[in-house]
Design a protein around this motif. Structure first.
Motif, PDB file in Angstrom:
ATOM      1  N   ASP A   1       0.837  -1.207   0.000  1.00  0.00           N
ATOM      2  CA  ASP A   1       0.000   0.000   0.000  1.00  0.00           C
ATOM      3  C   ASP A   1       0.873   1.259   0.000  1.00  0.00           C
ATOM      4  OD1 ASP A   1      -1.957  -1.855   0.255  1.00  0.00           O
ATOM      5  OD2 ASP A   1      -2.870  -1.016   2.058  1.00  0.00           O
ATOM      6  N   GLY A   2       1.944   1.223   0.810  1.00  0.00           N
ATOM      7  CA  GLY A   2       2.819   2.386   0.920  1.00  0.00           C
ATOM      8  C   GLY A   2       3.454   2.752  -0.413  1.00  0.00           C
ATOM      9  N   THR A   3       3.776   1.733  -1.185  1.00  0.00           N
ATOM     10  CA  THR A   3       4.372   1.993  -2.503  1.00  0.00           C
ATOM     11  C   THR A   3       3.373   2.706  -3.394  1.00  0.00           C
ATOM     12  OG1 THR A   3       5.624  -0.052  -2.237  1.00  0.00           O
ATOM     13  CG2 THR A   3       5.553   0.894  -4.446  1.00  0.00           C
ATOM     14  N   VAL A   4       2.123   2.245  -3.326  1.00  0.00           N
ATOM     15  CA  VAL A   4       1.085   2.892  -4.151  1.00  0.00           C
ATOM     16  C   VAL A   4       0.938   4.349  -3.737  1.00  0.00           C
ATOM     17  CG1 VAL A   4      -1.382   2.916  -4.685  1.00  0.00           C
ATOM     18  CG2 VAL A   4      -0.155   0.747  -4.574  1.00  0.00           C
ATOM     19  N   LYS A   5       0.905   4.580  -2.416  1.00  0.00           N
ATOM     20  CA  LYS A   5       0.717   5.964  -1.943  1.00  0.00           C
ATOM     21  C   LYS A   5       1.871   6.861  -2.397  1.00  0.00           C
ATOM     22  CE  LYS A   5      -1.826   4.727   2.220  1.00  0.00           C
ATOM     23  NZ  LYS A   5      -1.691   4.465   3.649  1.00  0.00           N
ATOM     24  N   SER A   6       3.086   6.362  -2.258  1.00  0.00           N
ATOM     25  CA  SER A   6       4.231   7.210  -2.621  1.00  0.00           C
ATOM     26  C   SER A   6       4.283   7.457  -4.128  1.00  0.00           C
ATOM     27  CB  SER A   6       5.537   6.603  -2.120  1.00  0.00           C
ATOM     28  OG  SER A   6       5.788   5.392  -2.783  1.00  0.00           O
ATOM     29  N   GLN A   7       3.980   6.413  -4.906  1.00  0.00           N
ATOM     30  CA  GLN A   7       3.999   6.579  -6.366  1.00  0.00           C
ATOM     31  C   GLN A   7       2.873   7.505  -6.825  1.00  0.00           C
ATOM     32  OE1 GLN A   7       6.261   5.194  -8.760  1.00  0.00           O
ATOM     33  NE2 GLN A   7       7.360   5.003  -6.840  1.00  0.00           N
ATOM     34  N   LEU A   8       1.738   7.394  -6.136  1.00  0.00           N
ATOM     35  CA  LEU A   8       0.612   8.263  -6.480  1.00  0.00           C
ATOM     36  C   LEU A   8       0.958   9.717  -6.159  1.00  0.00           C
ATOM     37  CD1 LEU A   8      -2.237   8.018  -7.614  1.00  0.00           C
ATOM     38  CD2 LEU A   8      -3.092   7.722  -5.285  1.00  0.00           C
ATOM     39  N   ALA A   9       1.622   9.924  -5.039  1.00  0.00           N
ATOM     40  CA  ALA A   9       2.018  11.288  -4.651  1.00  0.00           C
ATOM     41  C   ALA A   9       2.997  11.865  -5.674  1.00  0.00           C
ATOM     42  CB  ALA A   9       2.651  11.265  -3.262  1.00  0.00           C
ATOM     43  N   LYS A  10       3.933  11.045  -6.110  1.00  0.00           N
ATOM     44  CA  LYS A  10       4.897  11.526  -7.118  1.00  0.00           C
ATOM     45  C   LYS A  10       4.185  11.880  -8.424  1.00  0.00           C
ATOM     46  CE  LYS A  10       9.043   9.056  -5.655  1.00  0.00           C
ATOM     47  NZ  LYS A  10       9.914   7.916  -5.894  1.00  0.00           N
ATOM     48  N   ALA A  11       3.267  10.994  -8.818  1.00  0.00           N
ATOM     49  CA  ALA A  11       2.536  11.243 -10.069  1.00  0.00           C
ATOM     50  C   ALA A  11       1.717  12.518  -9.969  1.00  0.00           C
ATOM     51  CB  ALA A  11       1.630  10.048 -10.377  1.00  0.00           C
ATOM     52  N   ARG A  12       1.037  12.689  -8.821  1.00  0.00           N
ATOM     53  CA  ARG A  12       0.231  13.899  -8.615  1.00  0.00           C
ATOM     54  C   ARG A  12       1.107  15.139  -8.693  1.00  0.00           C
ATOM     55  NH1 ARG A  12      -2.718  11.936  -3.754  1.00  0.00           N
ATOM     56  NH2 ARG A  12      -4.842  11.432  -4.378  1.00  0.00           N
ATOM     57  N   SER A  13       2.266  15.028  -8.069  1.00  0.00           N
ATOM     58  CA  SER A  13       3.172  16.172  -8.042  1.00  0.00           C
ATOM     59  C   SER A  13       3.621  16.540  -9.457  1.00  0.00           C
ATOM     60  CB  SER A  13       4.355  15.802  -7.148  1.00  0.00           C
ATOM     61  OG  SER A  13       5.384  16.703  -7.318  1.00  0.00           O
ATOM     62  N   THR A  14       3.961  15.529 -10.234  1.00  0.00           N
ATOM     63  CA  THR A  14       4.385  15.778 -11.616  1.00  0.00           C
ATOM     64  C   THR A  14       3.250  16.419 -12.418  1.00  0.00           C
ATOM     65  OG1 THR A  14       5.787  13.827 -11.491  1.00  0.00           O
ATOM     66  CG2 THR A  14       5.320  14.670 -13.691  1.00  0.00           C
ATOM     67  N   LEU A  15       2.059  15.837 -12.270  1.00  0.00           N
ATOM     68  CA  LEU A  15       0.924  16.349 -13.038  1.00  0.00           C
ATOM     69  C   LEU A  15       0.545  17.763 -12.589  1.00  0.00           C
ATOM     70  CD1 LEU A  15      -1.221  13.067 -13.126  1.00  0.00           C
ATOM     71  CD2 LEU A  15       0.031  14.101 -15.027  1.00  0.00           C
ATOM     72  N   ALA A  16       0.607  18.000 -11.275  1.00  0.00           N
ATOM     73  CA  ALA A  16       0.263  19.334 -10.754  1.00  0.00           C
ATOM     74  C   ALA A  16       1.247  20.376 -11.269  1.00  0.00           C
ATOM     75  CB  ALA A  16       0.261  19.315  -9.233  1.00  0.00           C
ATOM     76  N   ARG A  17       2.509  19.963 -11.350  1.00  0.00           N
ATOM     77  CA  ARG A  17       3.523  20.898 -11.836  1.00  0.00           C
ATOM     78  C   ARG A  17       3.199  21.329 -13.271  1.00  0.00           C
ATOM     79  NH1 ARG A  17       7.589  18.251  -9.734  1.00  0.00           N
ATOM     80  NH2 ARG A  17       8.071  17.084 -11.606  1.00  0.00           N
ATOM     81  N   ARG A  18       2.876  20.341 -14.079  1.00  0.00           N
ATOM     82  CA  ARG A  18       2.545  20.663 -15.477  1.00  0.00           C
ATOM     83  C   ARG A  18       1.275  21.503 -15.549  1.00  0.00           C
ATOM     84  NH1 ARG A  18       2.805  17.065 -20.456  1.00  0.00           N
ATOM     85  NH2 ARG A  18       2.768  19.183 -21.238  1.00  0.00           N
TER      86      ARG A  18
END
Lengths: 177, 270
Positions: free
Chosen positions: A153-170
């Protein structure tokens, strides 16, 4: 983690007719949805349908060992996602070798609109892309995404946070621009 | 902002996936594949020993020495072998006689012949090798015989190098791609059959999560994983060793291995 195959329990063989009925039902219920899921991950409709067909063929061939046919849809989804990830990895590898790549995200698309946002998702690393699609498109919980991805679960949360961050930046860059 | 992005993402993905696949065509294709599988299964179950030979069951003997080892490979066949026979211990063609060296080793990544599905058999073990897969049988002795390299059957979804590096296939793993699987069946002697270590059956399922990147004493190439299992079938003892090209893809690779294992039949021991 959900396991349909187990080292300590032997599944009862399923009679041929039962198997065909189950697989036919699975197909009718899930084929279209899985094609859409695969399409959002690989970005190519033909490849998506091919991968989903491959998943059904594999499920059909190993049906005798499926312990809980009622949860076979979860197994199928996992197979599809894994096949998509393998395809992306192969595409990446072949692209590097031949200096080519498969369907590429259009980085010039406006991330402020829907098409641009999806293109931005397609530019994410494969694992993050799968997690984003499962979480946002399929509305799966973190635990369900983790089961499908075969990770914690933790891996999903961290990967989701990274993805969100990348998408939010764009998304923000476009907003600022 | 975050909520806005979340909502936009959901909307964007739903819009992008707003299409209807051709379900009818796909259903027809799946049904065709299912019928093809069933026909193949029926054909296999009615195949006789003689028919196996005529289907193109082939062997190649490696080495002329009759005492210890022989290598039977799945490529470049030179003679036929009846399914019920044991592996002959003499060379069958002049081209092979006197050739003690291992076959030339192709480099990793050489394309695997597409070919057809093949039925192979040696020492009472028969298997259906899928199209595009490679195999060879190495005739040594039982593991517990001591001294000699153990007899083993190697099967892989890639072109095997046919090294004699060990019964677990240590020489082969470097050639595996992410999508590849490798199966080694190592023959044990009659004393091992039925002992607690070999109490399980070949028909036992493989749990993808039991595969480990540390399942080889000498270490596996990065990203791969393996499992080791001992079993008795028809009074004969074996060790099964399976290597996956990608541990990450174990959930899709293990069903391929299981599909192959389902096609193995083992005749009773002498």
């Amino acid at each position: 983690m959900e396991a349909l195959w187990s080292g300590d329990k032997v599944a009862q063989p399923v009679a041929g007719d039962d198997r065909n009925t189950h697989v036919a039902h699975l197909f009718n219920q899930n084929y279209s949805g899985l094609c859409r899921l695969a399409y959002l991950i690989v970005g190519d409709r033909t490849q998506a349908e091919e991968l989903v067909m491959d998943a059904f063929v594999r499920t059909l061939s190993s049906w005798a060992t499926v312990r809980d046919p009622e949860r076979a849809d979860a197994y199928l989804r996992r197979v599809v996602v894994n096949l998509c990830r393998s395809r992306l990895r192969r595409r990446h590898r072949e692209g590097r070798q031949r200096n080519l790549a498969g369907p590429q995200p259009d980085t010039s698309a406006d991330p402020g609109d829907d098409v641009g946002l999806w293109q931005a998702v397609l530019a994410l690393p494969a694992a993050q892309r799968c997690i984003v699609v499962l979480y946002y498109y399929e509305d799966r919980s973190i635990a369900e995404v983790a089961t499908t991805m075969g990770c914690a679960d933790g891996t999903v949360k961290s990967q989701l946070a990274k993805a969100r961050s990348t998408l939010a930046r764009r998304f923000n860059e476009e907003g600022d621009g | 902002m975050t909520e806005d992005l979340d909502q936009r993402l959901r909307a964007a993905l739903r819009r992008a996936a707003d299409f209807d696949p051709d379900v009818a065509a796909a259903r027809e294709r799946l049904e065709g594949l299912r019928r093809a599988r069933r026909s193949r299964r029926i054909a296999l179950t009615t195949t006789t020993v003689v028919a196996l030979a005529t289907l193109g069951l082939v062997i190649r003997m490696q080495g002329g020495d009759t005492d210890s080892v022989g290598l039977v490979a799945g490529q470049e066949p030179t003679s036929t072998m009846a399914a019920s026979s044991t592996v002959p211990t003499t060379s069958t063609s002049s081209a092979e006689a006197g050739s003690d060296a291992a076959p030339a080793q192709p480099p990793c990544g050489a394309p695997t012949a597409a070919g057809m599905e093949r039925v192979i058999s040696a020492h009472g073990v028969s298997a259906v090798v899928p199209a595009g897969w490679d195999w060879y049988f190495f005739e040594g002795g039982p593991v517990d015989d001591g001294g000699r390299l153990a007899s083993h059957l190697h099967v892989g979804s890639f072109e095997l190098r046919k090294t004699e590096g060990g019964s677990l296939g240590e020489g082969e793993w470097q050639c595996m791609g992410d999508d590849d699987v490798f199966v080694a069946l190592i023959f044990f002697g009659p004393d091992s059959a039925g002992t607690p270590l070999f109490a399980h059956s070949l028909r036992q399922e493989l749990d993808p999560d039991m595969f480990s990147p540390r399942a080889s004493p000498g270490g596996l190439p990065p990203g791969q994983s393996a499992i080791q299992a001992f079993f008795t079938e028809n009074g004969r003892a074996f060790m099964l060793y399976v290597v996956l090209g990608s541990h990450e893809d174990r959930h899709t690779l293990v069903p391929r291995v299981e599909a192959f294992l389902a096609g193995i039949t083992i005749a009773p021991g002498p």
